[in-house]
Design a protein around this motif. Structure first.
Motif, short mmCIF file in Angstrom:
data_model
loop_
_atom_site.label_atom_id
_atom_site.label_comp_id
_atom_site.label_asym_id
_atom_site.label_seq_id
_atom_site.Cartn_x
_atom_site.Cartn_y
_atom_site.Cartn_z
N LEU A 239 1.06 4.18 -2.79
CA LEU A 239 0.94 5.59 -2.40
C LEU A 239 2.08 6.41 -3.01
CD1 LEU A 239 -0.41 7.82 -0.62
CD2 LEU A 239 1.26 7.17 1.14
N VAL A 240 3.30 5.91 -2.87
CA VAL A 240 4.46 6.61 -3.42
C VAL A 240 4.34 6.67 -4.94
CG1 VAL A 240 6.96 6.51 -3.75
CG2 VAL A 240 5.97 6.09 -1.48
N ARG A 241 4.00 5.55 -5.57
CA ARG A 241 3.87 5.52 -7.03
C ARG A 241 2.87 6.56 -7.54
NH1 ARG A 241 0.36 0.85 -9.32
NH2 ARG A 241 -1.15 2.34 -8.55
N ASP A 242 1.78 6.71 -6.82
CA ASP A 242 0.70 7.57 -7.29
C ASP A 242 0.83 9.03 -6.86
OD1 ASP A 242 -0.35 5.30 -8.44
OD2 ASP A 242 -1.81 4.94 -6.83
N THR A 243 1.59 9.31 -5.80
CA THR A 243 1.60 10.68 -5.28
C THR A 243 2.96 11.36 -5.20
OG1 THR A 243 1.81 9.97 -2.98
CG2 THR A 243 -0.44 10.19 -3.85
N CYS A 244 4.04 10.62 -5.33
CA CYS A 244 5.37 11.18 -5.12
C CYS A 244 5.72 12.21 -6.20
CB CYS A 244 6.42 10.07 -5.09
SG CYS A 244 8.09 10.70 -4.86
N LEU A 245 5.85 13.46 -5.80
CA LEU A 245 6.20 14.52 -6.74
C LEU A 245 7.58 14.30 -7.36
CD1 LEU A 245 4.89 17.61 -4.76
CD2 LEU A 245 3.86 16.55 -6.79
N HIS B 154 7.25 11.61 -10.08
CA HIS B 154 6.55 12.12 -11.26
C HIS B 154 7.40 13.13 -12.03
CE1 HIS B 154 2.57 10.22 -10.89
NE2 HIS B 154 2.88 10.16 -9.60
N GLN C 62 0.84 -1.21 0.00
CA GLN C 62 0.00 0.00 0.00
C GLN C 62 0.87 1.26 0.00
OE1 GLN C 62 -2.92 -1.43 -1.12
NE2 GLN C 62 -3.67 0.44 -0.16
N THR C 63 1.96 1.21 0.74
CA THR C 63 2.89 2.34 0.76
C THR C 63 3.54 2.51 -0.60
OG1 THR C 63 3.31 1.94 3.10
CG2 THR C 63 4.88 3.36 1.93
#
Length: 153
Positions: free
Chosen positions: A14-20, A23, A10-11
Protein backbone atom coordinates in the motif's frame (compact mmCIF):
# COMPACT_ATOMS: atom_id res chain seq x y z
CA UNK A 1 -4.89 -4.92 6.71
CA UNK A 2 -2.62 -5.44 9.71
CA UNK A 3 -2.71 -3.45 12.90
CA UNK A 4 -0.43 -0.36 12.80
CA UNK A 5 1.88 -1.90 15.41
CA UNK A 6 2.48 -4.94 13.16
CA UNK A 7 2.43 -3.77 9.54
CA UNK A 8 2.42 -6.71 7.17
CA UNK A 9 3.37 -7.06 3.54
CA UNK A 10 0.01 -5.67 2.39
CA UNK A 11 0.79 -2.44 4.22
CA UNK A 12 4.20 -2.35 2.55
CA UNK A 13 2.55 -2.70 -0.85
CA UNK A 14 0.00 0.00 0.00
CA UNK A 15 2.76 2.43 0.96
CA UNK A 16 4.83 1.50 -2.11
CA UNK A 17 1.92 2.11 -4.44
CA UNK A 18 0.25 5.15 -2.85
CA UNK A 19 2.71 7.11 -0.70
CA UNK A 20 3.00 10.61 -2.13
CA UNK A 21 6.21 11.23 -0.21
CA UNK A 22 7.87 8.11 -1.63
CA UNK A 23 6.77 8.94 -5.19
CA UNK A 24 7.92 12.56 -4.88
CA UNK A 25 11.30 11.46 -3.46
CA UNK A 26 11.82 8.92 -6.24
CA UNK A 27 10.91 11.45 -8.93
CA UNK A 28 13.13 14.11 -7.36
CA UNK A 29 16.09 11.72 -7.23
CA UNK A 30 15.55 10.61 -10.84
CA UNK A 31 15.34 14.23 -12.03
CA UNK A 32 18.41 15.22 -10.01
CA UNK A 33 20.42 12.30 -11.45
CA UNK A 34 19.45 13.27 -15.00
CA UNK A 35 20.39 16.92 -14.48
CA UNK A 36 23.59 15.93 -12.61
CA UNK A 37 24.76 13.91 -15.62
CA UNK A 38 23.90 16.67 -18.07
CA UNK A 39 25.40 19.50 -15.97
CA UNK A 40 28.67 17.65 -15.39
CA UNK A 41 30.43 19.47 -18.30
CA UNK A 42 29.63 22.77 -16.54
CA UNK A 43 31.26 21.37 -13.39
CA UNK A 44 28.19 21.57 -11.15
CA UNK A 45 25.40 19.37 -9.84
CA UNK A 46 21.69 20.04 -10.14
CA UNK A 47 21.62 21.23 -6.52
CA UNK A 48 24.49 23.61 -7.16
CA UNK A 49 22.73 24.90 -10.27
CA UNK A 50 19.62 25.70 -8.22
CA UNK A 51 21.73 27.38 -5.55
CA UNK A 52 23.68 29.49 -8.05
CA UNK A 53 20.46 30.46 -9.84
CA UNK A 54 18.94 31.53 -6.51
CA UNK A 55 21.79 34.06 -6.22
CA UNK A 56 21.40 35.36 -9.76
CA UNK A 57 19.52 38.53 -8.90
CA UNK A 58 20.17 42.28 -8.87
CA UNK A 59 20.92 42.54 -5.15
CA UNK A 60 22.69 39.91 -3.02
CA UNK A 61 20.14 37.95 -0.95
CA UNK A 62 20.39 37.02 2.71
CA UNK A 63 21.19 33.47 3.74
CA UNK A 64 17.71 33.20 5.26
CA UNK A 65 15.91 34.21 2.07
CA UNK A 66 17.91 31.73 -0.01
CA UNK A 67 17.30 28.97 2.54
CA UNK A 68 13.58 29.71 2.41
CA UNK A 69 13.48 29.73 -1.40
CA UNK A 70 15.29 26.39 -1.58
CA UNK A 71 13.34 24.89 1.36
CA UNK A 72 16.59 24.21 3.24
CA UNK A 73 17.59 24.94 6.77
CA UNK A 74 20.39 27.47 7.16
CA UNK A 75 22.91 24.84 8.30
CA UNK A 76 22.34 22.71 5.19
CA UNK A 77 22.55 25.79 2.97
CA UNK A 78 25.83 26.84 4.59
CA UNK A 79 27.26 23.33 4.01
CA UNK A 80 26.17 23.46 0.36
CA UNK A 81 27.74 26.89 -0.09
CA UNK A 82 31.20 25.80 1.11
CA UNK A 83 32.34 24.03 -2.10
CA UNK A 84 30.99 26.88 -4.22
CA UNK A 85 32.86 29.41 -2.08
CA UNK A 86 36.08 27.37 -2.33
CA UNK A 87 35.76 27.39 -6.13
CA UNK A 88 35.21 31.16 -6.10
CA UNK A 89 31.68 30.93 -7.54
CA UNK A 90 29.98 32.50 -4.51
CA UNK A 91 31.10 34.90 -1.83
CA UNK A 92 29.63 35.87 1.50
CA UNK A 93 29.64 39.61 2.19
CA UNK A 94 28.54 41.78 5.08
CA UNK A 95 25.12 43.39 4.76
CA UNK A 96 25.72 47.17 4.48
CA UNK A 97 22.55 47.78 6.54
CA UNK A 98 23.51 45.33 9.29
CA UNK A 99 27.21 44.45 9.46
CA UNK A 100 26.40 41.35 11.55
CA UNK A 101 24.24 39.85 8.78
CA UNK A 102 25.70 38.11 5.74
CA UNK A 103 24.59 38.32 2.13
CA UNK A 104 25.42 35.89 -0.67
CA UNK A 105 26.85 37.16 -3.91
CA UNK A 106 27.40 35.34 -7.18
CA UNK A 107 30.92 36.08 -8.43
CA UNK A 108 32.00 36.63 -12.04
CA UNK A 109 33.21 33.01 -12.06
CA UNK A 110 29.79 31.91 -10.77
CA UNK A 111 28.06 33.86 -13.53
CA UNK A 112 30.39 32.24 -16.09
CA UNK A 113 29.35 28.78 -14.85
CA UNK A 114 25.70 29.77 -15.24
CA UNK A 115 26.37 31.02 -18.78
CA UNK A 116 27.53 27.48 -19.58
CA UNK A 117 24.90 25.67 -17.49
CA UNK A 118 21.69 27.52 -18.45
CA UNK A 119 21.58 26.25 -22.07
CA UNK A 120 22.11 22.72 -20.77
CA UNK A 121 19.31 23.18 -18.25
CA UNK A 122 17.00 24.62 -20.92
CA UNK A 123 17.59 21.69 -23.28
CA UNK A 124 17.12 19.01 -20.61
CA UNK A 125 14.17 20.78 -19.02
CA UNK A 126 12.38 21.10 -22.37
CA UNK A 127 12.97 17.42 -23.11
CA UNK A 128 11.56 16.39 -19.73
CA UNK A 129 8.50 18.61 -20.16
CA UNK A 130 7.65 16.85 -23.45
CA UNK A 131 7.28 13.59 -21.52
CA UNK A 132 4.66 15.04 -19.16
CA UNK A 133 0.97 15.35 -20.03
CA UNK A 134 0.56 18.65 -18.17
CA UNK A 135 3.78 20.16 -16.76
CA UNK A 136 2.00 23.32 -15.59
CA UNK A 137 -0.41 21.23 -13.54
CA UNK A 138 2.48 19.29 -12.02
CA UNK A 139 4.23 22.55 -11.05
CA UNK A 140 1.00 23.84 -9.54
CA UNK A 141 0.41 20.65 -7.56
CA UNK A 142 4.01 20.57 -6.32
CA UNK A 143 3.72 24.21 -5.26
CA UNK A 144 0.67 23.29 -3.17
CA UNK A 145 2.64 20.52 -1.47
CA UNK A 146 5.70 22.68 -0.84
CA UNK A 147 3.80 25.58 0.70
CA UNK A 148 4.94 26.13 4.32
CA UNK A 149 2.46 25.00 6.96
CA UNK A 150 1.91 28.56 8.16
CA UNK A 151 0.58 29.53 4.69
CA UNK A 152 -2.04 26.81 4.44
CA UNK A 153 -5.67 27.83 4.36
Amino acid sequence: MNAPDKPGHQTTLLVRDTCLCLHAQRAARALARRFDVELKPAGITSGQFSLLMSLNRPAPPSIGSVASLLAMDRTTLTANLKPLERRGLVEMVADPLDRRARLLRLTAAGRAVLVEAVPIWMRVHAAIETTLPDPDRLRSDLALLSKPDDQEA
